[in-house]
Design an enzyme around this catalytic site. Sequence first.
Site, PDB file in Angstrom:
ATOM      1  N   GLU A 166       7.918  -2.624  -1.696  1.00  0.00           N
ATOM      2  CA  GLU A 166       7.041  -3.790  -1.464  1.00  0.00           C
ATOM      3  C   GLU A 166       7.855  -5.057  -1.237  1.00  0.00           C
ATOM      4  OE1 GLU A 166       2.718  -2.902  -3.430  1.00  0.00           O
ATOM      5  OE2 GLU A 166       4.172  -3.888  -4.716  1.00  0.00           O
ATOM      6  N   GLU A 243       0.795   4.113  -2.158  1.00  0.00           N
ATOM      7  CA  GLU A 243       0.213   3.790  -3.459  1.00  0.00           C
ATOM      8  C   GLU A 243      -1.294   3.604  -3.293  1.00  0.00           C
ATOM      9  OE1 GLU A 243       2.069   0.729  -5.715  1.00  0.00           O
ATOM     10  OE2 GLU A 243       4.106   1.478  -5.349  1.00  0.00           O
TER      11      GLU A 243
END
Length: 631
Positions: A166, A243
């Site tokens: 991320e 995710e």
Amino acid sequence: MAEVPYESRGSLTFKNGDFILDQKPLRILSGTMHYFRVVPEYWEDRLLKMKACGLNTVETYVAWNKHEEYPGKFDFEGILDVRKFVQVAQKVGLYVIFRPGPYICAEWDFGGLPSWLLADENMKVRSNYKPYQDAVDRFFARLLPLVTDLQHSKGGPIIAVQVENEYGSYSDEVEHLMFVKELLLKYGTQELLLTSENIFGLKRAAFYQHALPTANFPEMGDGQKLFDMIREWSPDFPLMVMEFWPGWFDHWGQGHKGLAMPLFENCLTGILDAGGSFNMYMFHGGTNFGFMAGANYFANSTYKPDITSYDYDAPLSEAGDITPKFLRAREIVFEKVLKPSGISKLPDLPPNTPKANYGKVPCTHTMSFNQMLAYVKNNIECPSPIPMEHLKIHGGYGQNYGYIVYRTTLPAGKRLQFSSLPQDRAQIFINGTFIHVIDWRNPDLGINVDCTQDTNTLEILVENHGRVNYVEFGLNLLNEHRKGLTGDVSIDGKKLESWNIIPLEFDKEFVKSVCQCDKWVATSPSTCCYPALFKATLTITDAPKDTFLCTKGWGKGIVFLNGFNLGRFWCVGPQQTLYVPAPLLQQGDNQILIFEQENPGMSIEFLDAPILDETDKSNVEEADKEYPTGS
């Protein structure tokens, strides 16, 4: 000239929006489980349950801060034996997605980065700052050769490796992603490379020329936007949710969170209907044992430390039990993917581990705070307070975790003033008497005191409540969030000097020393002062079973079982029990050590079910106003 999208050179490739492995289309049906959050005796049990849910892949992060406690001091044994974990996954028939970081977020202290990086006052983590690069290089040089022969191209289960994590939510310096990618290749990574980003970071740190982009989200509104972005870059890119959040994590002093079943069903169904692959983060959360729970810092908010349990409202509970969410996921995966592909039956469900209610156990002995501190080996004299990361111990790399005690002589005065907020929770004592707490919930830096004596002893016990693991774009907290006192303390405007600093790390040697010493006295209401250590013994007559240590009636502290740090407890909730896996217990006597900071109890109780959703209404904080953005 248009930039060419990434093409995999590994065993796992893709074309026309499909993954291809061994010349056959593959739909990745994955779940996250972190080896470092689950005792190794239970790895196979959890992985078999994953397989029984219809999944074909397990994903794990790698926790750098656990593997390299101090520079060059590596540990890959026991619960940290990542190679063995990958081998167990292969044994049960699962592929592996490997996410080595070096930054992982994961609601884990400092996002998995070692705190000793902050001994460098100029540190810039997650960047191409040379000392950070050198540290990452040293770690990858030890880690990656442990698993390169376990890649699918060499007969192993690893089919994909992630580049950082991320990153677009933190920075737009794509050059750092290139550095991490080159290191992965340097140390033998051959499989498909990928990145994962949430809705805020995908375009900010576009890296699609060098790795397959994947998405992170909890609902299809954001998901469809991310899928559209990925398909704009290349129609060959498969849609992968790295995710998919089937639940959420909890902060101390807030209500228990999760994801309601209808939302879970809608998102999972939406991903599969879109032709996507998924990784459920988390499929099995496990536990933030010891001091490993991290913290978050969202814009327009404050510091939010995470609880010890990482149950996550996941398909498998913290104790590895099958939940209604597991059963619903199994039905959806079977109907949407497996049955149409010709699979007529899933494996039988493995049984849950047995649980035991061992009842109440009295705390038989106690040890005062001052007597306990006598067993701390390091004792630093300093003109001014300094944070734990800057202590000249452990080769100059400071203190990683635990508590830190600051002592000095206090003259007569009426107003005690801190120049900056202690990190993270400071209990203040004058002449042994508790005065006040300063923390993110009570941030007033000035305290009225009544010191009439010319000479007093000021003692400040500061708890490191977990380093921030996630900060939003533009915030520099990862490089600045050092623990303890980070500024001066004064009385009526006069700066206090000549400090004695005691690093209370609760390392194995210290715990063993206090357990074996002769300074314990029998516990009674008159001896129940605080802070203090308390000791109890749980005697088990048959084979040990999983259990849950209930901390109701106590205030705040940590618990050790047979020398193993189970984690923090705090009466504010929502967590009121600590999970005790059976492999940590033994038949016969089991030693329990409690460090209580505020409100000692006379006994503890072992239950056969957890309490994860009970808050102290007088202390509960307002919930986060915005949906958190990632893990």
